[in-house]
Design a protein around this motif. Sequence first.
Motif, PDB file in Angstrom:
ATOM      1  N   CYS A  24       0.843  -1.186   0.000  1.00 56.45           N
ATOM      2  CA  CYS A  24       0.000   0.000   0.000  1.00 56.45           C
ATOM      3  C   CYS A  24       0.879   1.236   0.000  1.00 56.45           C
ATOM      4  N   ASN A  25       0.555   2.161  -0.877  1.00 56.25           N
ATOM      5  CA  ASN A  25       1.234   3.446  -0.977  1.00 56.25           C
ATOM      6  C   ASN A  25       0.408   4.450  -0.180  1.00 56.25           C
ATOM      7  N   ASN A  26       0.842   4.738   1.029  1.00 55.99           N
ATOM      8  CA  ASN A  26       0.128   5.679   1.888  1.00 55.99           C
ATOM      9  C   ASN A  26       0.761   7.068   1.834  1.00 55.99           C
ATOM     10  N   THR A  27       1.301   7.436   0.677  1.00 56.22           N
ATOM     11  CA  THR A  27       1.902   8.757   0.505  1.00 56.22           C
ATOM     12  C   THR A  27       1.091   9.546  -0.520  1.00 56.22           C
ATOM     13  N   ALA A  28       1.465  10.809  -0.704  1.00 56.09           N
ATOM     14  CA  ALA A  28       0.815  11.669  -1.695  1.00 56.09           C
ATOM     15  C   ALA A  28       1.498  11.551  -3.061  1.00 56.09           C
ATOM     16  N   SER A  29       2.492  10.676  -3.190  1.00 58.84           N
ATOM     17  CA  SER A  29       3.278  10.528  -4.422  1.00 58.84           C
ATOM     18  C   SER A  29       2.981   9.224  -5.140  1.00 58.84           C
ATOM     19  N   ARG A  30       3.376   9.170  -6.407  1.00 60.17           N
ATOM     20  CA  ARG A  30       3.378   7.913  -7.156  1.00 60.17           C
ATOM     21  C   ARG A  30       4.674   7.193  -6.801  1.00 60.17           C
ATOM     22  N   ILE A  31       4.591   5.877  -6.594  1.00 64.05           N
ATOM     23  CA  ILE A  31       5.805   5.128  -6.277  1.00 64.05           C
ATOM     24  C   ILE A  31       5.921   3.903  -7.172  1.00 64.05           C
ATOM     25  N   GLY A  32       7.170   3.429  -7.350  1.00 64.25           N
ATOM     26  CA  GLY A  32       7.464   2.200  -8.076  1.00 64.25           C
ATOM     27  C   GLY A  32       7.980   1.173  -7.091  1.00 64.25           C
ATOM     28  N   ILE A  33       7.563  -0.086  -7.263  1.00 63.65           N
ATOM     29  CA  ILE A  33       7.900  -1.140  -6.310  1.00 63.65           C
ATOM     30  C   ILE A  33       8.512  -2.341  -7.023  1.00 63.65           C
ATOM     31  N   ALA A  34       9.561  -2.888  -6.398  1.00 65.34           N
ATOM     32  CA  ALA A  34      10.156  -4.156  -6.825  1.00 65.34           C
ATOM     33  C   ALA A  34      10.153  -5.081  -5.609  1.00 65.34           C
ATOM     34  N   VAL A  35       9.973  -6.389  -5.828  1.00 63.87           N
ATOM     35  CA  VAL A  35       9.975  -7.362  -4.736  1.00 63.87           C
ATOM     36  C   VAL A  35      10.942  -8.489  -5.049  1.00 63.87           C
ATOM     37  N   GLY A  36      11.460  -9.098  -3.995  1.00 64.12           N
ATOM     38  CA  GLY A  36      12.330 -10.256  -4.124  1.00 64.12           C
ATOM     39  C   GLY A  36      11.886 -11.335  -3.153  1.00 64.12           C
ATOM     40  N   TYR A  37      12.093 -12.589  -3.537  1.00 61.15           N
ATOM     41  CA  TYR A  37      11.701 -13.709  -2.689  1.00 61.15           C
ATOM     42  C   TYR A  37      12.441 -14.957  -3.134  1.00 61.15           C
ATOM     43  N   LYS A  38      12.461 -15.951  -2.248  1.00 56.44           N
ATOM     44  CA  LYS A  38      13.075 -17.232  -2.563  1.00 56.44           C
ATOM     45  C   LYS A  38      11.982 -18.286  -2.587  1.00 56.44           C
ATOM     46  N   ASP A  39      11.869 -19.004  -3.711  1.00 55.54           N
ATOM     47  CA  ASP A  39      10.908 -20.097  -3.822  1.00 55.54           C
ATOM     48  C   ASP A  39      11.669 -21.402  -4.049  1.00 55.54           C
ATOM     49  N   SER A  40      10.978 -22.436  -4.450  1.00 58.02           N
ATOM     50  CA  SER A  40      11.620 -23.746  -4.620  1.00 58.02           C
ATOM     51  C   SER A  40      12.680 -23.752  -5.723  1.00 58.02           C
ATOM     52  N   GLU A  41      12.640 -22.780  -6.628  1.00 53.64           N
ATOM     53  CA  GLU A  41      13.617 -22.694  -7.721  1.00 53.64           C
ATOM     54  C   GLU A  41      14.757 -21.722  -7.435  1.00 53.64           C
ATOM     55  N   GLY A  42      14.748 -21.057  -6.279  1.00 54.09           N
ATOM     56  CA  GLY A  42      15.798 -20.110  -5.932  1.00 54.09           C
ATOM     57  C   GLY A  42      15.268 -18.686  -5.816  1.00 54.09           C
ATOM     58  N   TRP A  43      16.206 -17.725  -5.873  1.00 48.38           N
ATOM     59  CA  TRP A  43      15.864 -16.313  -5.697  1.00 48.38           C
ATOM     60  C   TRP A  43      15.290 -15.703  -6.976  1.00 48.38           C
ATOM     61  N   THR A  44      14.285 -14.840  -6.796  1.00 48.00           N
ATOM     62  CA  THR A  44      13.671 -14.112  -7.901  1.00 48.00           C
ATOM     63  C   THR A  44      13.414 -12.677  -7.455  1.00 48.00           C
ATOM     64  N   THR A  45      13.657 -11.722  -8.351  1.00 44.80           N
ATOM     65  CA  THR A  45      13.219 -10.345  -8.133  1.00 44.80           C
ATOM     66  C   THR A  45      12.301  -9.965  -9.290  1.00 44.80           C
ATOM     67  N   GLU A  46      11.286  -9.180  -8.965  1.00 44.38           N
ATOM     68  CA  GLU A  46      10.310  -8.740  -9.967  1.00 44.38           C
ATOM     69  C   GLU A  46       9.984  -7.272  -9.761  1.00 44.38           C
ATOM     70  N   GLY A  47       9.679  -6.582 -10.851  1.00 46.78           N
ATOM     71  CA  GLY A  47       9.264  -5.183 -10.791  1.00 46.78           C
ATOM     72  C   GLY A  47       8.836  -4.729 -12.167  1.00 46.78           C
ATOM     73  N   TRP A  48       8.350  -3.693 -12.381  1.00 46.44           N
ATOM     74  CA  TRP A  48       7.937  -2.662 -11.466  1.00 46.44           C
ATOM     75  C   TRP A  48       6.429  -2.599 -11.401  1.00 46.44           C
ATOM     76  N   ASN A  50       3.622   0.105 -10.422  1.00 46.98           N
ATOM     77  CA  ASN A  50       3.480   1.542 -10.223  1.00 46.98           C
ATOM     78  C   ASN A  50       2.198   1.802  -9.456  1.00 46.98           C
ATOM     79  N   LEU A  51       2.344   2.370  -8.262  1.00 44.63           N
ATOM     80  CA  LEU A  51       1.185   2.623  -7.409  1.00 44.63           C
ATOM     81  C   LEU A  51       0.901   4.112  -7.315  1.00 44.63           C
ATOM     82  N   PRO A  52      -0.285   4.519  -7.712  1.00 41.57           N
ATOM     83  CA  PRO A  52      -0.685   5.915  -7.502  1.00 41.57           C
ATOM     84  C   PRO A  52      -0.755   6.206  -6.002  1.00 41.57           C
ATOM     85  N   ALA A  53      -0.821   7.482  -5.655  1.00 46.22           N
ATOM     86  CA  ALA A  53      -0.926   7.896  -4.259  1.00 46.22           C
ATOM     87  C   ALA A  53      -2.129   7.251  -3.589  1.00 46.22           C
ATOM     88  N   ARG A  54      -1.929   6.832  -2.349  1.00 47.85           N
ATOM     89  CA  ARG A  54      -2.984   6.310  -1.486  1.00 47.85           C
ATOM     90  C   ARG A  54      -3.768   5.146  -2.083  1.00 47.85           C
TER      91      ARG A  54
END
Length: 181
Positions: A24-48, A50-54
């Motif tokens: 959740c983007n609880n700011t007055a700005s637009r933000i970009g988000i990337a996530v990383g996690y480890k599953d059964s196949e190893g590490w993965t990062t994903e993005g972007w 784009n979340l509008p304000a609030r």
Amino acid sequence: MLSVIAAFLLAASARPAAADFRLCNNTASRIGIAVGYKDSEGWTTEGWWNLPARTCETVLKGNLVARYYYVYAIDYDRGGEWMGQAYMCTRDKEFTIRGIGDCLARGYDRTGFFEVDTGEQRAWTVQLTETSEQPAQKPLPGGNPLHAVPPSGAGATPPTSPPAGGRTAPALAPTTGSKTP
């Protein structure tokens, strides 16, 4: 016949709550988000994402596959970022990257993510806030913190440091979108 249709509609609407990883983007700005996690196949990062304000966005659908997730976010409008010391690979355009090693040699950026400990819950929501919007700290039912800094030394990567750019550590709460370039 009408009661059979009503019973069917009631049964169809009585499905279990979604188990997702949301931000959740609880700011007055637009933000970009990337996530990383480890599953059964190893590490993965994903993005972007784009979340509008609030607004909130489900970034990973379904039951969580790991206890620890990693998040990096950037404020497009006012600058600043939410980051940590868990380094993973990213790039400027939409991405899904397998592996977290040798980011630069593979043509990616090396970015510091902050750690989110979900406590092995099936679903989790991360609240991104600005320092001036930080809520008072109080426990949620089940012992999950409403606003907490991830514990140091936990997880499979180095502990995180407080985010830079005038941001607070994320507020974390269990709960039950779409990815854009």
